[in-house]
Enzyme design. Structure first.
Site, mmCIF file in Angstrom:
data_model
loop_
_atom_site.group_PDB
_atom_site.id
_atom_site.type_symbol
_atom_site.label_atom_id
_atom_site.label_comp_id
_atom_site.label_asym_id
_atom_site.label_seq_id
_atom_site.Cartn_x
_atom_site.Cartn_y
_atom_site.Cartn_z
ATOM 1 N N ASP A 369 0.876 -1.169 0.000
ATOM 2 C CA ASP A 369 0.000 0.000 0.000
ATOM 3 C C ASP A 369 0.916 1.222 0.000
ATOM 4 O OD1 ASP A 369 -2.070 1.813 0.106
ATOM 5 O OD2 ASP A 369 -3.199 0.708 1.620
HETATM 6 C C1 BGC Z 1 -5.003 3.252 -0.014
HETATM 7 C C2 BGC Z 1 -5.026 2.285 -1.165
HETATM 8 C C3 BGC Z 1 -4.836 3.029 -2.451
HETATM 9 C C4 BGC Z 1 -3.542 3.801 -2.387
HETATM 10 C C5 BGC Z 1 -3.223 4.570 -3.651
HETATM 11 C C6 BGC Z 1 -3.809 4.172 -0.039
HETATM 12 O O1 BGC Z 1 -3.993 5.220 0.837
HETATM 13 O O2 BGC Z 1 -5.040 2.544 1.200
HETATM 14 O O3 BGC Z 1 -6.228 1.578 -1.182
HETATM 15 O O4 BGC Z 1 -4.863 2.153 -3.530
HETATM 16 O O5 BGC Z 1 -3.619 4.717 -1.324
HETATM 17 O O6 BGC Z 1 -4.032 5.659 -3.785
#
Ligand code: BGC
Length: 943
Positions: A369
């Site tokens: 993530d």
């Molecule tokens: C989220 C993810 C997301 C990523 C990219 C993170 O804050 O938890 O689900 O895909 O950001 O935007």
């Protein structure tokens, strides 16, 4: 007959090739009319790779209209027929290999009582090449070929290039939210990774789909597939290689901020929805990303908390949707922010290497993530393959991979094989899905959207968005025939036929994409999405007010409204008194941690309605005897203050339906669509009934992590309510229809049971048929009669729950099957739900295997998880009920007994799991040929 079809085919083929116009011919015929004719079959087989793009884009709108008006009007079964046909067309399109061949064939059937119709669609069209090649990730030969290409590609890279395949370029340094660097000398442009589970994030001229929550509330695997297929189409056309979707966290806590992105609080339902979402996205040649792995169940302290979870709970509950996704061929998995048992999820050897890549056999890649990587060597040894967005923390300019890893590998050549493994895992889906040829260029610009080139991709997706929306409105209460609303002006004698109240009824005052708080954090109108990275821009937002007004105007009825009375409900009372029906719109909202809305750090601080909703409802209901409540919310809300008020005659839980929210609502309110949605969580009478809750942020010392202990094990949501005998306000799986269904005649029919069970043990992988090439079969079919005893035709979601033998440490009952079936008014159908070995198994920590135990298994079938009229059947595994949980090893068939009668019935309904999108059930030739001639004549008329 075959000769007839052959001549027809050849005739049309040749005329088409000399024509510059698209020609579409629809022929209905039983498939065996083709199958026995070698010449024709060969022709079709080589041609099945299609021209469907042309057909779909140039013709289907016309066809849809004509079919609806001319043949299928007002009969939902037929609308369904057509929508299923469209789905099949899109499916064939998705597996297409170009436009060189001249014939398209798509088989289709639809059950209508006991009458089967088969349509064979032949399309001949001229068109530009579409998708070059989309490999099937569950096909081992295709996968091996792609792996080989990836190996050859990686072999040509320098060390730093190899490492950079795994390293994002850094936050906000590319067009997408995640980008990998190019290798221009090998024509590799790098990868574009983009959110979200509701559509292409930060994109213009794209769609805002209903939330995952709504997809799940349809309980319709076909709709879930269609939704994902349409979404994947948009990702592809915008040049996105990797869609950061679907999201499959489990809704452990009712107030969890991101629950709306996922599929509810049951792992089996979530798994089925995840499978369809993965297939739908990847059938476009776009990599799907199953996220967030794992136990990322709350937003408060998400980066500084450890989810402490036992092995059995991990396997049976939180990891199950990932297991099913792997079996469906998902190519990427995102590890989560939190720690699991005090090790970061993105460097967790046990959860990634042992469980995911080992037990589940995951061959794709694990990405972090965003900024969830915390180390270099522990991460790559723990199984992390890609760090995103690349830098250690947002904008830090350095990376745990990149130069750091290049430096380490320069001094330690033993790291090289793992670095190559990481790069090969990432490049395999790129080749598998043919992203190396003719992949569209990136036409989003996440950080400067005003610079993105014009590239509209929404197509006709408003249609699927509206259908998912309508089929996901859960009718919770409906007394005295309050719904559907009448369209007849003379039915009311009030000054206003309808009145609307609440901010949630209207269009957002600052527009649908107001970025005052970023990523839809502050909405001042109807709530159709939550907030955070799970959002997508609205190309338009059809508010309830707009849609209802259009409808009321067309009906020559009258409407008044006050969307600004939330905090002054008295202002609603005067007009509510003189309105035939008062519709009160209320909401709650939640999202992701990085946006704080009124003190809600992603997770909701309470489960009550926002904006004074309870009081607004009570005020309107105090004067209007026909008060209808519509709730837009990311999860359950407490309703006790007003739900039993006699003037609250109907309640709809609408979830977060996306851009067509108002249209979808109108479809249900006025009865164009008979509601069929069901809750995917329990609505409690009070918050404490849920048993577990968000652990809200509290001050932590340096290097201290909040400990979130999952002591409840798998007893989440309805399993908790069952275990402690708590009465819910509305149970999991609950939802009303405008008609009434009756269940009867439960039978269990055994299939291959001995063969499947001879080992007495199920290996780490289930025998569930998730794979078109998978020949595994269900071990038994549960069959029952579903009767529509009301006056409206409609769909019912039949649910099947299994109780394991006493003493197995299992919940009282577990959802293990469901199917959504259309039943005409005053008729009945026979429904079959297949069950597989895994459905009877528990994860045994000591054995590290799925085991079945001897004893008594109860199967219950009914309309929701607390159905007082459940049909049930008891199955005995082993010679007698044995409470000591010894493993069941069958010897003779006589050791297996049941209290249910064996059935020879063969009728079937939707198989929620085995259904590869192209599977069909065909009717008798005679019926089909008659139908065929009719359709053929119609088709000619359309030319
Ligand atoms: C989220 C993810 C997301 C990523 C990219 C993170 O804050 O938890 O689900 O895909 O950001 O935007």
């Amino acid at each position: 007959m075959q000769t007839f079809y052959l001549s027809l085919l050849l005739m049309v083929s040749s005329s088409a090739s000399s024509s510059s116009m698209d020609v579409v011919i629809i022929v209905a015929a039983p498939p065996h009319a083709f199958h026995n004719d070698t010449a024709l079959t060969n022709h079709l087989d080589s041609a099945i790779t299609l021209r469907l793009y042309c057909l779909y884009h140039r013709k289907t709108d016309v066809l849809t209209e004509k079919f609806r008006r001319a043949q299928l009007s007002a009969d939902p079964v037929n609308t369904h027929t057509w929508s299923s046909l469209l789905r099949k067309l899109r499916t064939v399109r998705a597996i297409s290999r170009g436009c060189n061949s001249e014939v398209v064939r798509a088989g289709h059937t639809q059950m209508r009582g006991t009458f089967f119709v088969t349509l064979q669609l032949l399309a001949i069209a001229s068109c530009a090449p579409v998708y070059s090649f989309v490999g099937d990730p569950t096909n081992t030969a295709a996968l091996s070929a792609a792996q080989l290409k990836a190996k050859n590609f990686v072999a040509q890279l320098t060390l730093s290039e190899k490492v950079n395949i795994s390293t994002g370029v850094g936050w906000a340094f590319g067009l997408c939210v995640g980008n990998t660097p190019n290798v221009s000398r090998l024509n590799f442009t790098g990868l574009c990774l983009q959110d979200s589970p509701t559509g292409v994030r930060f994109a213009d001229h794209a769609s805002a789909f209903p939330a995952g929550l709504n997809a799940a509330q349809t309980w319709d695997v076909n709709l879930a597939y269609e939704r994902a297929l349409a979404m994947g189409d948009e990702f592809r056309k915008k040049g996105v290689h990797v869609a950061l979707s679907p999201m499959m966290n489990m809704g452990r806590v009712a107030a969890g901020g991101r629950n709306w992105e996922g599929f509810g609080a049951d792992p089996f339902l979530t798994s089925m929805m995840a499978v369809e979402s993965v297939r739908g996205i990847q059938d476009n040649g776009v990599v799907a990303t199953a996220k967030h792995y794992i136990a990322n169940e709350q937003e408060n302290m998400r980066t500084v908390s450890s989810s402490n979870i036992d092995d059995r709970t991990l396997h049976e509950f939180y990891a199950l949707p990932f297991l099913y996704s792997v079996r469906a061929g998902v190519q990427a998995i995102m590890c989560s922010y939190n720690l699991v048992n005090n090790t970061y999820a993105c460097e967790n050897d046990h959860t990634i290497n042992t469980v995911l890549k080992g037990q589940f056999g995951f061959k794709g890649y694990v990405m972090s993530d965003w900024a969830a990587t915390h180390s270099t060597l522990p991460s790559i040894r723990g199984g992390l393959d890609m760090t995103m967005p690349g830098d250690k923390t947002f904008d830090s300019g350095d990376s745990y991979f990149g130069d750091t890893l290049i430096g380490l590998a320069g001094n330690d050549s033993t790291l090289l094989p793992r670095i190559e493994d990481m790069a090969e895992r990432i490049m395999t889906p790129y080749f598998l899905f043919g992203q190396d040829t003719n992949f569209p260029p990136v036409t989003i610009n996440s950080f400067h959207p005003e610079l993105a080139p014009y590239n509209p991709v929404g197509g006709d997706h408003a249609d699927i968005i509206r259908r998912v929306g309508a089929e996901s409105h859960v009718l919770l209460k409906n007394t005295a025939g309050a719904l559907p609303l009448t369209s007849n002006p003379s039915d009311f004698t009030h000054l206003y036929d309808f009145a609307l109240y609440g901010l949630d009824a209207g269009g957002p005052l600052h527009g649908p994409n107001y970025d005052g708080c970023g990523d839809h954090g502050c909405v001042d109108g109807t709530v159709a999405q939550g907030w955070g990275s799970g959002t997508s821009n609205f190309p338009h937002l059809v508010s309830p007010l707009e849609a209802i007004q259009t409808r009321v105007k067309n009906n020559n009825q009258t409407l008044t409204w006050n969307v600004q009375c939330d905090w002054s409900p008295q202002k609603a009372i005067n007009s509510a008194r003189i309105s035939g029906v008062a519709l009160v719109f209320v909401h709650a909202n939640s999202g992701e941690e990085y946006i704080n809305v009124d003190g809600n750090v992603g997770d909701r601080n309470n489960l009550t309605l926002w904006n004074n909703g309870d009081e607004l409802i009570r005020s309107v209901a105090s004067v209007n005897p026909n008060t209808i409540v519509i709730i837009h919310a990311p999860g359950p809300v407490i309703m006790t203050e007003w739900i039993d008020h006699p003037n609250v005659t109907a309640v709809l839980f609408a979830g977060l339906p996306g851009q067509e929210t108002g249209n979808a609502l109108v479809d249900v309110l006025f009865g164009d669509v008979n509601p069929s949605a069901k809750l995917v969580f329990t609505v409690a009478k009070q918050r404490s009934d849920y048993g577990m809750d968000v652990q809200y942020a509290y001050p932590l010392k340096e290097n201290e992590y909040a400990q979130i202990n999952y002591n409840e094990g798998t007893l989440v949501d309805y399993r908790w309510f069952d275990a402690f005998n708590v009465t819910p306000q509305f149970p999991f799986g609950f939802g009303l229809s405008y008609t009434t269904f009756r269940y009867s005649n439960l039978r269990v029919r055994f299939l291959n049971f001995e063969r499947q069970l001879t080992a007495g043990k199920i290996n780490a992988l289930p025998t569930v048929n998730l794979n078109t090439n998978d020949t595994s079969t269900p071990i038994l079919n549960v069959t029952f009669t579903l009767e529509n005893i009301g006056n409206y035709s409609g769909k019912e979601v039949a649910q099947l729950y299994i109780s394991l033998p006493d003493g197995c440490g299992a919940p009282v009952k577990i959802l293990k099957g469901f199917t959504k079936v259309f039943v005409l008014a005053k008729s009945s159908v026979t429904v079959t739900i297949p069950l597989y070995n895994l459905d009877f198994a528990s994860w045994d920590t000591a054995a590290q295997a799925w085991l079945q135990y001897q004893g008594n298994y109860t199967i219950r079938v009914g309309t929701h998880s607390r159905d007082p009229n459940f049909l049930s059947s008891s199955l005995q595994f082993g010679s007698s009920p044995v409470p000591n949980l010894s493993r069941y090893v069958p010897t003779t068939s006589s050791t297996f007994t049941t209290s249910a009668t064996q059935s020879t019935a063969t009728a079937s309904a939707t198989d929620t799991r085995s259904a590869p999108p192209t599977a069909s059930i065909y009717g008798s030739g005679a019926e089909s040929i008659v139908a065929g001639l009719l359709v053929f004549v119609m088709a000619l008329m359309m030319m």
